[in-house]
Design a protein around this motif. Structure first.
Motif, PDB file in Angstrom:
ATOM      1  N   LYS A 191      31.222   1.962  46.905  1.00  0.00           N
ATOM      2  CA  LYS A 191      31.797   3.082  46.187  1.00  0.00           C
ATOM      3  C   LYS A 191      31.029   3.262  44.879  1.00  0.00           C
ATOM      4  CE  LYS A 191      36.461   2.446  48.048  1.00  0.00           C
ATOM      5  NZ  LYS A 191      37.884   2.162  47.732  1.00  0.00           N
ATOM      6  N   PRO A 192      31.073   4.457  44.288  1.00  0.00           N
ATOM      7  CA  PRO A 192      30.359   4.667  43.025  1.00  0.00           C
ATOM      8  C   PRO A 192      30.683   3.619  41.965  1.00  0.00           C
ATOM      9  CG  PRO A 192      31.084   6.764  43.888  1.00  0.00           C
ATOM     10  CD  PRO A 192      31.677   5.710  44.777  1.00  0.00           C
ATOM     11  N   LYS A 193      31.944   3.217  41.871  1.00  0.00           N
ATOM     12  CA  LYS A 193      32.329   2.210  40.875  1.00  0.00           C
ATOM     13  C   LYS A 193      31.669   0.873  41.185  1.00  0.00           C
ATOM     14  CE  LYS A 193      36.323  -0.008  38.710  1.00  0.00           C
ATOM     15  NZ  LYS A 193      37.811  -0.110  38.674  1.00  0.00           N
ATOM     16  N   ASN A 194      31.608   0.503  42.474  1.00  0.00           N
ATOM     17  CA  ASN A 194      30.960  -0.757  42.856  1.00  0.00           C
ATOM     18  C   ASN A 194      29.490  -0.757  42.433  1.00  0.00           C
ATOM     19  OD1 ASN A 194      32.611  -0.588  46.098  1.00  0.00           O
ATOM     20  ND2 ASN A 194      33.394  -1.400  44.163  1.00  0.00           N
ATOM     21  N   ALA A 196      27.966   1.227  40.202  1.00  0.00           N
ATOM     22  CA  ALA A 196      27.818   1.332  38.749  1.00  0.00           C
ATOM     23  C   ALA A 196      28.063  -0.009  38.070  1.00  0.00           C
ATOM     24  CB  ALA A 196      28.773   2.385  38.205  1.00  0.00           C
ATOM     25  N   ASN A 197      29.114  -0.702  38.483  1.00  0.00           N
ATOM     26  CA  ASN A 197      29.430  -1.985  37.858  1.00  0.00           C
ATOM     27  C   ASN A 197      28.376  -3.050  38.170  1.00  0.00           C
ATOM     28  OD1 ASN A 197      31.709  -0.950  36.698  1.00  0.00           O
ATOM     29  ND2 ASN A 197      33.150  -1.951  38.076  1.00  0.00           N
ATOM     30  N   THR A 198      27.787  -2.947  39.357  1.00  0.00           N
ATOM     31  CA  THR A 198      26.755  -3.914  39.739  1.00  0.00           C
ATOM     32  C   THR A 198      25.513  -3.761  38.873  1.00  0.00           C
ATOM     33  OG1 THR A 198      27.549  -4.011  42.027  1.00  0.00           O
ATOM     34  CG2 THR A 198      25.287  -4.729  41.612  1.00  0.00           C
ATOM     35  N   VAL A 199      24.990  -2.539  38.781  1.00  0.00           N
ATOM     36  CA  VAL A 199      23.768  -2.354  37.988  1.00  0.00           C
ATOM     37  C   VAL A 199      24.051  -2.576  36.502  1.00  0.00           C
ATOM     38  CG1 VAL A 199      22.641  -0.865  39.674  1.00  0.00           C
ATOM     39  CG2 VAL A 199      24.093   0.174  37.903  1.00  0.00           C
ATOM     40  N   TRP A 200      25.267  -2.218  36.061  1.00  0.00           N
ATOM     41  CA  TRP A 200      25.646  -2.471  34.654  1.00  0.00           C
ATOM     42  C   TRP A 200      25.590  -3.962  34.361  1.00  0.00           C
ATOM     43  CZ3 TRP A 200      29.402  -5.513  32.476  1.00  0.00           C
ATOM     44  CH2 TRP A 200      29.625  -5.353  31.104  1.00  0.00           C
ATOM     45  N   ALA A 201      26.119  -4.766  35.284  1.00  0.00           N
ATOM     46  CA  ALA A 201      26.157  -6.216  35.080  1.00  0.00           C
ATOM     47  C   ALA A 201      24.746  -6.788  34.958  1.00  0.00           C
ATOM     48  CB  ALA A 201      26.900  -6.887  36.233  1.00  0.00           C
ATOM     49  N   PHE A 202      23.837  -6.361  35.842  1.00  0.00           N
ATOM     50  CA  PHE A 202      22.466  -6.867  35.792  1.00  0.00           C
ATOM     51  C   PHE A 202      21.792  -6.487  34.470  1.00  0.00           C
ATOM     52  CE2 PHE A 202      23.107  -7.778  40.175  1.00  0.00           C
ATOM     53  CZ  PHE A 202      22.135  -8.692  40.541  1.00  0.00           C
ATOM     54  N   ALA A 203      22.050  -5.260  34.001  1.00  0.00           N
ATOM     55  CA  ALA A 203      21.459  -4.831  32.740  1.00  0.00           C
ATOM     56  C   ALA A 203      22.079  -5.566  31.558  1.00  0.00           C
ATOM     57  CB  ALA A 203      21.634  -3.324  32.564  1.00  0.00           C
ATOM     58  N   LYS A 204      23.390  -5.789  31.633  1.00  0.00           N
ATOM     59  CA  LYS A 204      24.107  -6.425  30.524  1.00  0.00           C
ATOM     60  C   LYS A 204      23.578  -7.831  30.255  1.00  0.00           C
ATOM     61  CE  LYS A 204      27.741  -7.123  27.696  1.00  0.00           C
ATOM     62  NZ  LYS A 204      27.677  -8.572  27.476  1.00  0.00           N
ATOM     63  N   VAL A 205      23.288  -8.578  31.294  1.00  0.00           N
ATOM     64  CA  VAL A 205      22.800  -9.952  31.098  1.00  0.00           C
ATOM     65  C   VAL A 205      21.274  -9.999  31.025  1.00  0.00           C
ATOM     66  CG1 VAL A 205      24.810 -10.981  32.220  1.00  0.00           C
ATOM     67  CG2 VAL A 205      22.786 -10.443  33.587  1.00  0.00           C
ATOM     68  N   GLU A 206      20.670  -8.809  30.969  1.00  0.00           N
ATOM     69  CA  GLU A 206      19.212  -8.698  30.846  1.00  0.00           C
ATOM     70  C   GLU A 206      18.496  -9.402  32.000  1.00  0.00           C
ATOM     71  OE1 GLU A 206      18.200 -10.019  26.915  1.00  0.00           O
ATOM     72  OE2 GLU A 206      19.097  -8.255  25.975  1.00  0.00           O
ATOM     73  N   ASN A 230      32.905   9.241  38.839  1.00  0.00           N
ATOM     74  CA  ASN A 230      33.638   9.709  37.666  1.00  0.00           C
ATOM     75  C   ASN A 230      32.729   9.539  36.446  1.00  0.00           C
ATOM     76  OD1 ASN A 230      33.782   7.022  36.737  1.00  0.00           O
ATOM     77  ND2 ASN A 230      35.805   6.691  37.628  1.00  0.00           N
ATOM     78  N   PRO A 231      33.096  10.100  35.304  1.00  0.00           N
ATOM     79  CA  PRO A 231      32.221  10.028  34.119  1.00  0.00           C
ATOM     80  C   PRO A 231      31.838   8.608  33.729  1.00  0.00           C
ATOM     81  CG  PRO A 231      33.909  11.685  33.782  1.00  0.00           C
ATOM     82  CD  PRO A 231      34.252  10.991  35.059  1.00  0.00           C
ATOM     83  N   GLN A 232      32.793   7.660  33.853  1.00  0.00           N
ATOM     84  CA  GLN A 232      32.495   6.281  33.473  1.00  0.00           C
ATOM     85  C   GLN A 232      31.444   5.667  34.387  1.00  0.00           C
ATOM     86  OE1 GLN A 232      33.989   4.480  30.680  1.00  0.00           O
ATOM     87  NE2 GLN A 232      32.081   3.425  31.157  1.00  0.00           N
ATOM     88  N   ALA A 233      31.565   5.919  35.692  1.00  0.00           N
ATOM     89  CA  ALA A 233      30.601   5.368  36.646  1.00  0.00           C
ATOM     90  C   ALA A 233      29.218   5.951  36.399  1.00  0.00           C
ATOM     91  CB  ALA A 233      31.049   5.641  38.067  1.00  0.00           C
ATOM     92  N   LEU A 234      29.165   7.256  36.125  1.00  0.00           N
ATOM     93  CA  LEU A 234      27.884   7.875  35.832  1.00  0.00           C
ATOM     94  C   LEU A 234      27.261   7.297  34.563  1.00  0.00           C
ATOM     95  CD1 LEU A 234      28.564  11.646  36.614  1.00  0.00           C
ATOM     96  CD2 LEU A 234      26.940  10.150  37.788  1.00  0.00           C
ATOM     97  N   ALA A 235      28.098   7.145  33.530  1.00  0.00           N
ATOM     98  CA  ALA A 235      27.604   6.625  32.253  1.00  0.00           C
ATOM     99  C   ALA A 235      27.085   5.197  32.401  1.00  0.00           C
ATOM    100  CB  ALA A 235      28.716   6.683  31.197  1.00  0.00           C
ATOM    101  N   ASN A 236      27.839   4.357  33.127  1.00  0.00           N
ATOM    102  CA  ASN A 236      27.418   2.972  33.318  1.00  0.00           C
ATOM    103  C   ASN A 236      26.109   2.902  34.109  1.00  0.00           C
ATOM    104  OD1 ASN A 236      29.594   1.988  31.926  1.00  0.00           O
ATOM    105  ND2 ASN A 236      30.725   1.326  33.728  1.00  0.00           N
ATOM    106  N   THR A 237      25.964   3.791  35.073  1.00  0.00           N
ATOM    107  CA  THR A 237      24.761   3.778  35.915  1.00  0.00           C
ATOM    108  C   THR A 237      23.528   4.147  35.112  1.00  0.00           C
ATOM    109  OG1 THR A 237      26.077   4.350  37.881  1.00  0.00           O
ATOM    110  CG2 THR A 237      23.699   4.721  37.996  1.00  0.00           C
ATOM    111  N   VAL A 238      23.611   5.251  34.380  1.00  0.00           N
ATOM    112  CA  VAL A 238      22.424   5.669  33.628  1.00  0.00           C
ATOM    113  C   VAL A 238      22.154   4.718  32.468  1.00  0.00           C
ATOM    114  CG1 VAL A 238      22.622   8.080  34.308  1.00  0.00           C
ATOM    115  CG2 VAL A 238      23.770   7.311  32.221  1.00  0.00           C
ATOM    116  N   TRP A 239      23.202   4.131  31.885  1.00  0.00           N
ATOM    117  CA  TRP A 239      22.994   3.154  30.817  1.00  0.00           C
ATOM    118  C   TRP A 239      22.209   1.953  31.337  1.00  0.00           C
ATOM    119  CZ3 TRP A 239      24.134  -2.001  30.265  1.00  0.00           C
ATOM    120  CH2 TRP A 239      23.978  -2.553  28.996  1.00  0.00           C
ATOM    121  N   ALA A 240      22.602   1.496  32.532  1.00  0.00           N
ATOM    122  CA  ALA A 240      21.924   0.338  33.125  1.00  0.00           C
ATOM    123  C   ALA A 240      20.466   0.644  33.409  1.00  0.00           C
ATOM    124  CB  ALA A 240      22.651  -0.085  34.406  1.00  0.00           C
TER     125      ALA A 240
END
Length: 240
Positions: A191-194, A196-206, A230-240
């Motif tokens: 799902k988009p949230k899955n 987004a959260n996955t790529v966010w996590a990899f980016a967060k821990v560098e 949703n906006p949060q998933a999009l934001a987390n994805t592009v941030w990552a």
């Protein structure tokens, strides 16, 4: 069932709701509750957020902390209790420490399925309860399993999200998750949230993995539209 009671909204003398009445009657009896009953109690009160009862959460937490051992609690009992406290934002460091100590010392994770493992980690991270020993124990378990086929996309994303949120940068875990996802034929089950959260996590821990990010980007580009994001998933994805 909990939501159905709230929808009925029964109100008693003095303006107390049924949930308020039940909490008041239950608190003096918590020491007699079975483990599943304690779990179900806080799960229900978190589920119907409008009926949050801080005193009940505090007393349930104190009851569990006061126990000599947690051997009678099933993995589902423990994970649901931690999830309820984390989602309800009811802080109880002693409870989280007690559960973590039990898992680290007594659990070989045979009885923990992938959902329970992910839920426990997510609850600790969401509640802001640091416990490196617990995360190391889970990491060792995940590293030892032959493959991650038993982890569905939500389990995978919650696991790496929890490690990142808790500032537990474990290279072995992140590489194993990346290898698994890259090896999948398609990401349609994510799902988009899955995602987004996955790529966010990899980016967060560098620990960006170019193969993983390309796989995710190719999947998103191939979609007809981004309406499911949703906006949060999009934001987390592009941030990552």
């Amino acid at each position: 069932y909990a939501n159905a009671i709230v929808d009925l909204d029964p109100v008693f003398e003095g303006g107390n709701t049924l949930f308020h009445q039940i909490a008041g009657k239950s608190i003096p009896l918590l020491a007699k509750f079975e483990t599943q009953s304690l779990s179900n109690m806080v799960w229900a009160y978190e589920k119907v957020g409008s009926e949050s009862n801080p005193r009940l959460f505090r007393e349930v937490g104190n009851t569990i902390v006061a126990l000599d051992r947690l051997g009678k609690f099933s993995p589902q009992d423990l994970s649901n209790i931690l999830l309820a406290f984390a989602k309800a934002k009811e802080s109880n460091p002693k409870l989280f420490k007690k559960v973590a100590g039990h898992i680290v010392v007594h659990s070989n994770f045979v009885s923990f399925n992938t959902q329970r493992l992910a839920d426990v980690l997510w609850a600790f991270a969401e509640a802001g309860e640091s416990n490196p020993g617990l995360f190391e124990k889970v990491a060792d378990h995940i590293h030892a399993v032959d493959s991650l086929r038993g982890f569905n996309p939500q389990n995978l994303s919650e696991t790496v999200w929890a490690f990142a949120k808790a500032d537990e940068s474990n290279p072995i875990i992140f590489k194993k998750v990346a290898d698994h996802i890259v090896g999948l034929d398609k990401l349609h089950s994510f799902k988009p949230k899955n995602l987004a959260n996955t790529v966010w996590a990899f980016a967060k821990v560098e620990r960006p993995d170019s193969r993983l990010f390309k796989k995710g980007a190719d999947h998103i580009i191939a979609l007809d539209n981004l309406h499911a994001f949703n906006p949060q998933a999009l934001a987390n994805t592009v941030w990552a």
